[in-house]
Structure formats: structure tokens, C-alpha cells
Write a protein that holds these residues in place. Sequence first.
Motif, short mmCIF file in Angstrom:
data_model
loop_
_atom_site.label_atom_id
_atom_site.label_comp_id
_atom_site.label_asym_id
_atom_site.label_seq_id
_atom_site.Cartn_x
_atom_site.Cartn_y
_atom_site.Cartn_z
N ARG A 103 -1.17 2.45 6.13
CA ARG A 103 -1.97 1.23 6.10
C ARG A 103 -1.65 0.27 7.25
NH1 ARG A 103 -4.55 0.70 1.25
NH2 ARG A 103 -5.92 -0.62 2.48
N HIS A 130 -10.15 2.44 0.20
CA HIS A 130 -8.79 2.66 0.70
C HIS A 130 -7.75 1.95 -0.14
CE1 HIS A 130 -10.80 3.99 4.43
NE2 HIS A 130 -9.91 4.93 4.22
N ASP A 131 -8.11 0.77 -0.63
CA ASP A 131 -7.18 0.07 -1.51
C ASP A 131 -7.00 0.86 -2.80
OD1 ASP A 131 -6.77 -2.17 0.20
OD2 ASP A 131 -8.75 -2.90 -0.35
N LEU A 153 3.71 -1.42 -4.93
CA LEU A 153 2.37 -1.88 -4.55
C LEU A 153 2.28 -3.40 -4.48
CD1 LEU A 153 0.28 0.58 -6.68
CD2 LEU A 153 0.21 0.39 -4.20
N THR A 205 -4.77 3.89 -2.20
CA THR A 205 -3.35 3.52 -2.06
C THR A 205 -2.74 3.21 -3.42
OG1 THR A 205 -3.67 2.63 0.17
CG2 THR A 205 -1.77 1.81 -1.04
N PHE A 242 4.07 0.97 3.94
CA PHE A 242 2.94 1.88 3.70
C PHE A 242 2.42 2.34 5.06
CE2 PHE A 242 3.41 -0.62 -0.05
CZ PHE A 242 3.02 0.17 -1.10
N ASP A 246 -2.11 6.35 -5.35
CA ASP A 246 -0.91 7.03 -4.86
C ASP A 246 0.34 6.46 -5.54
OD1 ASP A 246 0.62 8.78 -3.03
OD2 ASP A 246 1.28 6.87 -2.17
#
Lengths: 192, 417
Positions: A141, B356-357, A14, B360, A138, B363
Motif C-alpha cells: 500500500r 483495495h481497502d 489494520l 487489505t 503494508f 488479508d
Amino acid sequence: MLQGSEINKETPNLGELYQEIIVEHSRRPRCKGRVEGCQFCLEGKNPLCGDNITLFCQLQPSAQPNALPRIKVNFEGSGCSISQASTSMMCEAVSNKTVAEAREQINKVEGIYTGRVGSKSEDDLEEDVEALHGVSKFPVRIKCAALPWKTLELLLNENFDDLGHQRPESLACKINEPCGNKTRKLKVISSE
Amino acid sequence: MKKLGASLRSEFPVFSHNIRQCADGVVRPLCYLDSAVSTHKPQAVIDRVVAFMSRDYGSVHRGAYALSVRASEQYEAARARVARFIGASVSPGQVVFTRGTTESLNIVAHGLSETRLSSDKRIVITAIEHHANLVPWQQAALKTECEIAYIPLCGTAGKDLRLDLSAAARLISSNTAVVSLAHVGNVLGQVNPVAEIAAMARKVGALVVLDCAQSMTCFEENPFDWGVDAIAFSGHKLYGSTGVGVLVLSPNLLDELPPLLTGGGMISSVTLEESTWNTGTAKLEAGTPPIVEAIGLSTALDWLEEAGRARIHAHAATLAARFADELRVVSGIDVFYPGTGEETIVSFRHQTLHAHDLATILDGSNVAMRAGHHCAWPLVKILGVDALVRASFAAYSDGDDVEQAIEAIKAATFLLK
């Protein structure tokens, strides 16, 4: 339960997506704000997730009479941090460029966020937009990062020819008209 | 009787294939909290689909050969299975197989635009509908120039999430031709008072259409007992595969509705001058139907009834309530949860982190949740937000999911602080 089963180790990091530069742009966006009476504007949306931006593109006054015009882009919008940071970085990156230079930049950055070109470490980045390389890991995204670049590409193509001159038929300010039933209006009854 | 929760996951192969070593080095199981969008499939359904395709596959109602006969028998048995699943009053001849809830609702909205709707009539739906039960009605209203009205929520900006029944009584007027609503909302999970609204519609002679996409997995009541005329749902939210949905119609409405799709299988006669339609469910099943998927669905319904819909509902609602309680004390989170104890869904958002952040980042801890507007733009707008994250619970959910999700949400808010 976890023993003996197959364990997937390919977890994207991330930290690559939410690099400091991106988080910083999303918190303190540059070039943000509506430009009234703007020459060229275009709305871009990701309908499935709700990211929404409007680009306001103006031509900079030129010192030489025959010089190619240079653009300045501002935006307003809302959405996830990737879409908003990408838009902020784009406005900064293309401002004061000619249309041809801006198109070149759009193409180059597409290579970065889709992963077509290799990545650099965060310390070696020459420009903020290079931080978008983390998005390529990702896949869901990528469309967030791509939104402003695709929108600007469309705006430029609609208003400028291949050499970067303004098209005579250029439509000045235009908000995207989505497909749909626009000619007839619903008769909505209020509960009041 | 099946034990619900974590021990049930051994029946779902997806869980053993999706254990992940996360970026922090910790190995985490799949925490799947998106069953409102689609459930995973038990081995029994997978085996049935494989067995049918391996041994008995053929196109239905077309071949004289043994495979076609066997496939037709199993396809029609699936139709009968769906009828039994809904209730004793429903006969197989009322059960239409479609591609999903969306197609089912489109058949009804399109059909009524041909038979009942006109500029002096009114469609009443609600402001909380999924786009599948909203856009087809808007299209029907545009086509016929009839009125459309939306039953609002009692309060604005998430204050009172119930449907406003006094507004419903005003809106369901004498010119109302149809009232269509969700049994259970897909964003807030609220259970709508269908019987009361159906009674209002009955009084003015309007039809009632019920979107059961979110409710069929939890409710055993037969919606036709409440006076509805049509129900729609999808197989993939009922532990079956994608590609199959159901439309159940009252016998009168089945006779009334013209086809949405035309082509093979739905005709009575075709000449170069004209075509006429078959009767019954065949009229609404043009082309090769979802044979494999419908047969898989019949096994999914066996599985679901063995697990027990009311038990699954109680189990999932308990987990949702616990999740909502734990979420409320996480700083920076707004929770959108009616809290009647019936909901199996909890929607929420972080005050500064976009949905959405957040999804993510979750996940990254192997937590699967839906983020966005959940195909319900008008409702999300009423709630005063631009996007929500949604956790939804099912038969295989358990307390460990709640813990893993809450831990991941806390870590996410820390990460982007």
C-alpha cells in the motif's frame, strides 16, 4: 489441522493503516475540486490498481514583489482511501508553502510512509500527515500513499528550478502523456 | 480418486506454511480465493521440478552428452503430454512452449499482422477480454491499419453479462480475418459460446483464436473440435509453475506464422547475409525454452487429470454459487455474478469501501482475494465501477473458505463503517 503447523504471528495491525485521521480525510477530503484555468496541473496514476489523481497547483499572490512564490494545491481523483486521504492531507500540508518548503515536506513525508523515520502514537501527532506512518507496515500500500507526493514532486521539478523560481520554459498546464502509440488511431467499428 | 476440497490441502505445502494468528488473536488458516490469478502447487509438481533439476538437468536439443539427452527426452515428453491433455486430434508437433498466455497471444497477433492483416481487413475480439487478448490485437490493428471491432455484452452496467451474439453476427463481416476471444472470462467467469462464434467466423473464412487461460483447469472439451485454429494458456493457472505457457496451433497456422522472437534454436541457417527459420514448433521457440517449467507442467497435468477437470469445475462452481448467495445478503455489497451455475468466479464490490481497502482488510483475516481492474479495464468500465474484488475457487477450495471469507467481509464493512 492447525495444530503442529507453523503459525505466523507477524500480522500487521489494520488499525495502524486505517487510523481515524486517514479514514476521516478519505470521507471528507480537503482541497478537492477541479480548478479551471489552473497554472500548473499534473495527473498521477497507479496503473496496476487504478488510483488516479490530478493536482492543480497555483501560485498565491505575494505581498512583496521579490518574495518567493507560495503555492496552493487542489486535486480531483478517485481510488482507495489511502491514496485519496494522502492526497487530501498533502494539499492541506503544502498549501501556502514556498516551493522549497514543499519539497522539504515531500521528503519528510516520504520518510514517514516508507518507515524510514520512526512513528509516533496517534495522540502525539503534530500534523495529520504523520498518520501515514502506518502505511509502512503494508508494503503493497506504500504506492497508494506515495502517489500524490511523487506527483507533486514531478510537477514542481518540471516547473520550478532548484531555488524555487518558475522555470522560463515551464509548460503551464500539462496532463501526463503516457508512453504508447498516440500518433495513429485505432479504427474501431461499432456494432450498431 | 482424489477427494476435492479441504482434505486436498495436505498435498499443497503452502497451506501449512501460512496459518496466521490474526490481530484479534484468532488463528486462521489461509483462505486462498485467488486461483484465477494463479493456483498453488501440489507436492507432486514441486517434487518433479526438484528431481529434474537435481538429477537430469541439461539444456535441450544442444548437447551430445547424456544429461542433455535426458532433458530433451523429458521436455519432448512434456510436449506430448500437453497434446494428449488437449485432445486426441492434437499432435505434439502443434504444441509450442512459450512463457505464458500473453506471449502465446502476442505470437499469433504479431504473426497475423505480417501474414493476413491489412487496411481492408478486420479483427473481431470482445469487450470482456483480459488485456493479454486485447492489447496485442490493438497493436496489430495499429500496425496494419485494419479495423478492430469488439463484441459487446447484451446489457450495460452489469444487467446481462452474456456476449451479444446478434451483435457478433453483425460484426463478424466478410472482411474479418480473425476472431479472438476468451473461453472463460477472467472477471465474471462466464463461459462464452465459443462454438457458435467459431461457426460465424468459419462462415466468413476468419481464423479463430481462443484464450483458454481460465478454462483449461475446468473444461475437458478439445477446443479444436469447435473449429478453432489456435489456443493459448498458462501453466501457473493449472497447478504448474510460472514461466511456461502453451500455444497450440492448427498445422496450417503453424506453417503460416512468422516468429515473434528470433535468435538461437529457431533458425535453419544463418549467414552474414541472411537467416532462415526452422520449421515446426522450433520456429516459435527462440532461445533456451522454459525446460524445468515445461517438465513441471507435464506433472501438473497428470495431477489435474487424476483430480478430474470436470469434477474440479463442478466443485468450484458449487462453491462460487454458495459464496454469491451468501454475499448477496451482506448489506452494501453489489455482486457481479452471471449465475448460470458454470462460473467458478464471483466479483463484487462494496458501495462505499474501495476494493483495495477491502482486500487489505480481508488479508487481516488471512483471506487472499484479488482487487482492482483485473487487467480488463474496458469490462470494468462497462460494469460501471472503478475496481472490483474477485473470489475464485479451485480444487482445494471448500465450504470453510466461503465461511471465512463471508465472515471477514462482514467484519470489514463493520470496521470502516
